[in-house]
Every structure is written in structure tokens, then in C-alpha cells.
Write a protein that holds these residues in place. Structure first.
Motif, PDB file in Angstrom:
ATOM      1  N   ASN A 275       0.827  -1.326   0.025  1.00  0.00           N
ATOM      2  CA  ASN A 275      -0.124  -0.011   0.087  1.00  0.00           C
ATOM      3  C   ASN A 275       0.854   1.178   0.016  1.00  0.00           C
ATOM      4  N   TYR A 277       3.938   1.363  -1.065  1.00  0.00           N
ATOM      5  CA  TYR A 277       4.700   1.662  -2.484  1.00  0.00           C
ATOM      6  C   TYR A 277       3.526   2.078  -3.504  1.00  0.00           C
ATOM      7  N   ARG A 278       2.416   1.729  -3.585  1.00  0.00           N
ATOM      8  CA  ARG A 278       1.168   2.050  -4.333  1.00  0.00           C
ATOM      9  C   ARG A 278       1.157   3.698  -4.166  1.00  0.00           C
ATOM     10  N   GLU A 279       1.045   3.926  -2.980  1.00  0.00           N
ATOM     11  CA  GLU A 279       0.587   5.511  -2.649  1.00  0.00           C
ATOM     12  C   GLU A 279       1.892   6.341  -3.171  1.00  0.00           C
ATOM     13  N   ILE A 282       1.969   6.419  -7.131  1.00  0.00           N
ATOM     14  CA  ILE A 282       1.237   7.464  -7.541  1.00  0.00           C
ATOM     15  C   ILE A 282       1.276   8.819  -7.250  1.00  0.00           C
TER      16      ILE A 282
END
Length: 385
Positions: A275, A277-279, A282
Motif C-alpha cells: 500500500n 509503495y502504491r501510494e 502514485i
């Protein structure tokens, strides 16, 4: 010569000491009747009796009767007077019917009209039994049992049941057989003994309360139940196998309790990292996109300055992550000095001196349309990431 031989003087040789005396009488052994008469005369003189003709007193029979009465009264008093201790109680029956319950102290009752039953009502008594029992799964085991009890109601203990302690033993046998017959062998031999003792005590108390024996059960202790001697070794093997099984289960549960939480924590950490890394991706992409949009605006305003600035920033970022060093020459020279610091660090002491290579670089190519296109492609690729 013997005293009774013919021709002898029998009067002088009499062994009883008898001889001729005045009056011609002879003395013989003491007479029993005469001794009794003398005793009666003495008793008559004590109690005031008169002598009858022939030497017998008129009150001799009365004295004997009085003596007998005195003896009987003394014996009666010795049995009629009794003492009740602090731990005891006594039940008195008059003409076979309950009369009273006597507490501690000195008391008297009137036998044979009254009867006394005296017992200790505070002392705890014990009864032990042991015998083969049949369990629910049709196995025979030896169950030693100890019952502790005391008298709670002396009147019921004396009057309601003939042999209350025998009734207690029979009720214990019945209660134990009922409980053991409803329990499996494994429970009786292992962890079910405490429950077995509680169940036997409750059922036994119900039985003796129903009989009104006046007894209260204070405790039931079930000792180590065991199999008959003939099959004891086989039962021991079964018990050891059961213990090994329980130990393996405990070890497995301990391992599971250690591995499962650790795996759950690792999975949660991976999820959190994903989560994050995704944030991060993005947010970086959005930032690069916004930066590229603003950079395009500035590029349209001053293309030359912006292009040079982008070139310098790109070179600075690239060289900051490199262990190589490039040294430019003096003004007017088109050569660069290349220092391979990474190779020098790897060689360490094995390389006494670093190799320095001169690589000619054409500085005029740094500001060409091709180089500008390369820089633009680099910026677009960075923005797309």
C-alpha cells in the motif's frame, strides 16, 4: 504308732488336738454353721436385732436384705448417673419412645424405664472400600474410595435406621457403581477422578437423606484407580501412549501459536508495504506529471535557458549516482580526464596506482539538436515513471 492303731491311745493321739476334758466332751474342727451364726449375731448387734433361742437373731434376714438393697442402689446409681462431654449428645428413650436429647453436662436417667444412646456428634469418621467396578465402556477397574462423614442428627441416627453406618456403606456401594458405570475408563483413570468424587458425594448424600440416617457426608476421596493386576502392564502402556499423544499435541499447538501470528504479521507487513509503495508511485507520478506540465510552460517562454538548465540537472543527477569522475581540461581543450573510482576501490591494495584514461570528448555535441532530443526523451521517460 498311729493314733488309730489298736491298743493305742486314740484320745491322746488325735491330730485335731482333741482330748479328754472335764465334762467328757472332745474338741473337733471349726463348724461352718457356727461361724455363720456368729456373723449373724454380730450383724444383729449392729442393727439392734434380738437373739432367738438357739443363738439365732431375729433380724438376721432383714440385715441381709438391707445389705442387698444397698448394693443394688449403689450399682443403679453407678449406671444411672452419666456425663456428656462437649463433643457428645445423648438421646433418652422412655418406655421405648423418644423423650429428649441431652446436651453436655452431668445427667441422670432411670433404667430400665429409660434407655440412653450417647454418641460423639463432632468427630469425623471415615469409611474405606475398594472393589472391582464396571465402567461404561465395559472395562473392569479397581476404584479405592474413602468416605468421610459425621453425625448431623442424633435422633435420626438412633431411631430411624437399624445400623445407619451399614446403610451408609451400602449406599456408598450403590452410588459408586452408578457413577462409575456411567463414566468411561479413560476419565476414571485420568482427569475424571475429581468429577467422579463430586458425583459420588452428591448421589450418596441424596440416598442417606432419603433414608433419614442423620449422617452428613463431609468428603469423598477417590484414590488412584487402576486396572486389575492381570492387565496392569497393558493399561500402563495405554496411559503412556496417551501421555505421548497429549505431549505431541501440546508441542504442535505451541508451534502453531508461534508460527501463525508471525505469518499473519509478515502478511500484514507486506500488505502495508504494498500500500505504501502504491501510494508512493502514485504520488511520484502525479508530481512528475505536474512538474513536466509546468516545465513545458517555462520551456515555451525561454527554450534556450530551460534546455541548458535541464541538461545541467540531468548531468548532476546522473553523476551523483556514479562513482566515476570526469575532469575537464583548460579552456580550448576538448579532452576529459576519466577517473574510474569504482575500479580503484575494488582493487584496493592490489592496485598500487589508479589507471587514468584520456578519452576525447567533443564538447560541441553537448548543445546539438540530437542531444536536445535525448534530453527531452529522458524527461518524458522520467515523467512516465
Amino acid at each position: 504308732m498311729a493314733w488309730n492303731e489298736p491298743g493305742g491311745n486314740s484320745n491322746n493321739q488325735d491330730p485335731w488336738g482333741g482330748g479328754n476334758k472335764k465334762g467328757g466332751g472332745r474338741q473337733g474342727p471349726p463348724d461352718l454353721d457356727e461361724a455363720l451364726r456368729k456373723l449373724q449375731d454380730k450383724l444383729n448387734s449392729i442393727f439392734g436385732g434380738k437373739k432367738k433361742p438357739g443363738g439365732q437373731g431375729s433380724g438376721g434376714g432383714v440385715a441381709i436384705v438391707l445389705i442387698a438393697l444397698v448394693v443394688l442402689v449403689g450399682f443403679w446409681l453407678s449406671t444411672a448417673v452419666y456425663k456428656v462431654d462437649e463433643q457428645e449428645r445423648a438421646v433418652i428413650l422412655r418406655l421405648g419412645k423418644y423423650h429428649e436429647t441431652v446436651g453436655p453436662g452431668l445427667n441422670i436417667y432411670f433404667p430400665p424405664i429409660e434407655q440412653k444412646f450417647q454418641h460423639n456428634v463432632t468427630r469425623e469418621r471415615a469409611y474405606t472400600r475398594q472393589g472391582p467396578m464396571l465402567t461404561e465402556d465395559e472395562n473392569i477397574i479397581e476404584v479405592p474410595l474413602t468416605v468421610q462423614y459425621k453425625i448431623s442428627n442424633l435422633e435420626d441416627f438412633v431411631l430411624n435406621v437399624d445400623g445407619p453406618e451399614i446403610s451408609l456403606q451400602q449406599a456408598t456401594e450403590s452410588a459408586l457403581r452408578h457413577v462409575v458405570g456411567s463414566t468411561s475408563m479413560d476419565q476414571v483413570l485420568t482427569e475424571g477422578r475429581e468429577v467422579l468424587a463430586v458425583d459420588v458425594r452428591e448421589r450418596l448424600q441424596r440416598f442417606i437423606d432419603m433414608y433419614r440416617t442423620g449422617i452428613v457426608v463431609t468428603g469423598v476421596n477417590v484414590q488412584n484407580a487402576q486396572a486389575p493386576k492381570e492387565v496392569q502392564e497393558a493399561f500402563d502402556d495405554v496411559i503412556r501412549a496417551r501421555e505421548d499423544e497429549q505431549r505431541e499435541k501440546n508441542d504442535a499447538e505451541t508451534y502453531a501459536n508461534g508460527v501463525v501470528p508471525e505469518a499473519r504479521g509478515l502478511a500484514q507487513r507486506i500488505l502495508e508495504e504494498a500500500n505504501g509503495y502504491r501510494e508512493e508511485v502514485i504520488a511520484r507520478a502525479e508530481g512528475e506529471s505536474e512538474r513536466f506540465t509546468k516545465l513545458v510552460t517555462e520551456y515555451h517562454k525561454a527554450p534556450e535557458v530551460t534546455r541548458k538548465r535541464l541538461y545541467l540537472d540531468t548531468m548532476e543527477e546522473m553523476y551523483s549516482r556514479s562513482s566515476k569522475v570526469l575532469l575537464t581540461g583548460d579552456k580550448g581543450q576538448n579532452s576529459l580526464l576519466y577517473l574510474p573510482l569504482d575500479k580503484m576501490l575494488q582493487q584496493g591494495q592490489s592496485a598500487p596506482a589508479a589507471r587514468i584514461s584520456n578519452e576525447p570528448v567533443d564538447s560541441s555535441t553537448l548543445n546539438t539538436p540530437a542531444s536536445n532530443d535525448a534530453i527531452s526523451r529522458s524527461l518524458r521517460s522520467r515523467g512516465s515513471r
